[in-house]
Design a protein around this motif. Structure first.
Motif, PDB file in Angstrom:
ATOM      1  N   SER A 120       0.813  -1.219   0.000  1.00 52.29           N
ATOM      2  CA  SER A 120       0.000   0.000   0.000  1.00 52.29           C
ATOM      3  C   SER A 120       0.845   1.266   0.000  1.00 52.29           C
ATOM      4  O   SER A 120       0.365   2.349  -0.336  1.00 52.29           O
ATOM      5  CB  SER A 120      -0.935   0.003   1.216  1.00 52.29           C
ATOM      6  OG  SER A 120      -0.190   0.055   2.420  1.00 52.29           O
ATOM      7  N   GLN A 121       2.124   1.146   0.367  1.00 55.37           N
ATOM      8  CA  GLN A 121       3.003   2.310   0.423  1.00 55.37           C
ATOM      9  C   GLN A 121       3.689   2.600  -0.920  1.00 55.37           C
ATOM     10  O   GLN A 121       4.393   3.586  -1.055  1.00 55.37           O
ATOM     11  CB  GLN A 121       4.087   2.089   1.493  1.00 55.37           C
ATOM     12  CG  GLN A 121       3.557   1.669   2.862  1.00 55.37           C
ATOM     13  CD  GLN A 121       2.587   2.678   3.427  1.00 55.37           C
ATOM     14  OE1 GLN A 121       2.829   3.884   3.363  1.00 55.37           O
ATOM     15  NE2 GLN A 121       1.479   2.196   3.984  1.00 55.37           N
ATOM     16  N   ARG A 122       3.461   1.739  -1.912  1.00 54.87           N
ATOM     17  CA  ARG A 122       4.187   1.870  -3.173  1.00 54.87           C
ATOM     18  C   ARG A 122       3.291   2.441  -4.264  1.00 54.87           C
ATOM     19  O   ARG A 122       2.139   2.049  -4.404  1.00 54.87           O
ATOM     20  CB  ARG A 122       4.733   0.517  -3.611  1.00 54.87           C
ATOM     21  CG  ARG A 122       5.643  -0.121  -2.566  1.00 54.87           C
ATOM     22  CD  ARG A 122       6.540  -1.144  -3.188  1.00 54.87           C
ATOM     23  NE  ARG A 122       7.444  -1.727  -2.224  1.00 54.87           N
ATOM     24  CZ  ARG A 122       8.458  -2.511  -2.535  1.00 54.87           C
ATOM     25  NH1 ARG A 122       8.694  -2.789  -3.809  1.00 54.87           N
ATOM     26  NH2 ARG A 122       9.231  -3.004  -1.602  1.00 54.87           N
ATOM     27  N   ASP A 123       3.855   3.333  -5.060  1.00 50.86           N
ATOM     28  CA  ASP A 123       3.089   3.973  -6.127  1.00 50.86           C
ATOM     29  C   ASP A 123       2.690   2.970  -7.211  1.00 50.86           C
ATOM     30  O   ASP A 123       1.607   3.065  -7.788  1.00 50.86           O
ATOM     31  CB  ASP A 123       3.897   5.115  -6.755  1.00 50.86           C
ATOM     32  CG  ASP A 123       4.089   6.273  -5.780  1.00 50.86           C
ATOM     33  OD1 ASP A 123       3.266   6.396  -4.845  1.00 50.86           O
ATOM     34  OD2 ASP A 123       5.055   7.028  -5.944  1.00 50.86           O
ATOM     35  N   ASN A 124       3.569   2.015  -7.500  1.00 55.59           N
ATOM     36  CA  ASN A 124       3.310   1.046  -8.578  1.00 55.59           C
ATOM     37  C   ASN A 124       2.787  -0.284  -8.023  1.00 55.59           C
ATOM     38  O   ASN A 124       3.003  -1.333  -8.619  1.00 55.59           O
ATOM     39  CB  ASN A 124       4.585   0.801  -9.379  1.00 55.59           C
ATOM     40  CG  ASN A 124       5.681   0.139  -8.550  1.00 55.59           C
ATOM     41  OD1 ASN A 124       5.695   0.263  -7.325  1.00 55.59           O
ATOM     42  ND2 ASN A 124       6.590  -0.561  -9.215  1.00 55.59           N
ATOM     43  N   ARG A 125       2.090  -0.230  -6.889  1.00 52.75           N
ATOM     44  CA  ARG A 125       1.754  -1.440  -6.141  1.00 52.75           C
ATOM     45  C   ARG A 125       0.945  -2.466  -6.928  1.00 52.75           C
ATOM     46  O   ARG A 125       1.052  -3.649  -6.661  1.00 52.75           O
ATOM     47  CB  ARG A 125       1.006  -1.075  -4.855  1.00 52.75           C
ATOM     48  CG  ARG A 125      -0.230  -0.218  -5.050  1.00 52.75           C
ATOM     49  CD  ARG A 125      -0.794   0.215  -3.693  1.00 52.75           C
ATOM     50  NE  ARG A 125      -1.892   1.176  -3.843  1.00 52.75           N
ATOM     51  CZ  ARG A 125      -1.716   2.476  -3.911  1.00 52.75           C
ATOM     52  NH1 ARG A 125      -0.498   2.982  -3.858  1.00 52.75           N
ATOM     53  NH2 ARG A 125      -2.748   3.297  -4.039  1.00 52.75           N
TER      54      ARG A 125
END
Length: 259
Positions: free
Chosen positions: A98-103
């Motif tokens: 959830s913390q990643r832009d490209n999740r």
């Protein structure tokens, strides 16, 4: 390479059984097949004889640590069949992703590197519409939905269809539904027959003609770390997955691709 996500947000409907046995059947037809275990329970890995201690790199490393698929995938005892195994480490991925832009694109990016190595990639999804499942839908060309031939079978399917539509609108416009396969079917049971009738009336040609029966051999095979086609190739369960593989290949024939 054709990537098929095997998913249903309802548990116990035969997702892992289908991933293992469809994968092994395609492999027996000389296709190179990879199963990607995205279920934190790791049942597909166990069912193909990959012990937890032997899972040095897993789909967790593939998604979170950018491990190469070639380093994660391991061969099984079935010729032409490999698996990217899973462990309970995957349980925490929703929070970490959830913390990643490209999740939602991590699995797609990982699979793109190895596109020439496999004819089929089957993704065994967890029994929920989590970020792991969304990653599978974004990476996949099509979705195969196992549907238990029991009461409440169609309940929840509408939510999955909505999720598929959202993924098509936002991240994977080419995603299509491969089809729905009825599992745990008992032709002697009035309820199974009624569920089949309702499903075909609702979904039409999306429903495979092949029905996977309730079969003792299908249930026994994983305890021997074998797909049913190796454990008891003469069983009804084995024949059902041969029929399903043939029907799948027929849908993929050039004549039908443009339909």
């Amino acid at each position: 390479m054709r990537i098929i996500a095997i998913t249903n947000q309802k548990g116990g409907v035969g997702k892992t059984t289908t991933a293992i046995n469809l994968g092994a059947t395609l492999a027996s037809m000389s296709f190179s097949v990879l199963i990607v275990d995205l279920d934190p329970q790791g049942n597909a890995s166990t069912g193909l004889g990959i012990e937890p201690a032997a899972r040095e790199k897993t789909t967790y490393d593939l998604l979170l640590d950018a491990a190469a698929l070639a380093d994660v995938a391991v061969p099984t005892n079935v010729k032409n069949l490999s698996i990217a195994p899973a462990t309970t480490d995957l349980s925490s991925t929703d929070v970490e992703l959830s913390q990643r832009d490209n999740r939602v694109f991590l699995l797609k990016e990982a699979l793109q590197v190895e596109q020439s190595n496999y004819d089929y990639v089957l993704i065994d999804c967890p029994p929920s519409l989590s970020l792991l499942t969304v990653n599978a839908l974004v990476a996949a060309h099509t979705v195969l939905v196992p549907l238990q031939a029991e009461f409440f079978a169609l309940e929840g399917l509408s939510q999955l269809m909505l999720t598929i539509r959202e993924v098509r609108e936002t991240a994977n416009p080419s995603l299509r539904i491969e089809g729905v396969v009825l599992t745990m079917h008992d032709a002697r049971n009035n309820l199974s027959r009624q569920v089949e009738e309702d499903t075909r009336a609702t979904l039409g040609d999306l429903v495979f003609q092949t029905k996977v029966p309730r079969n003792v051999r299908l249930s026994e095979a994983p305890s021997f770390a074998l797909p049913v086609i190796a454990y008891d190739p003469a069983s009804k369960g084995s024949q059902a997955y041969v029929d399903l593989a043939e029907e799948l290949l027929e849908r993929h024939s050039p004549k039908l691709e443009g339909v």
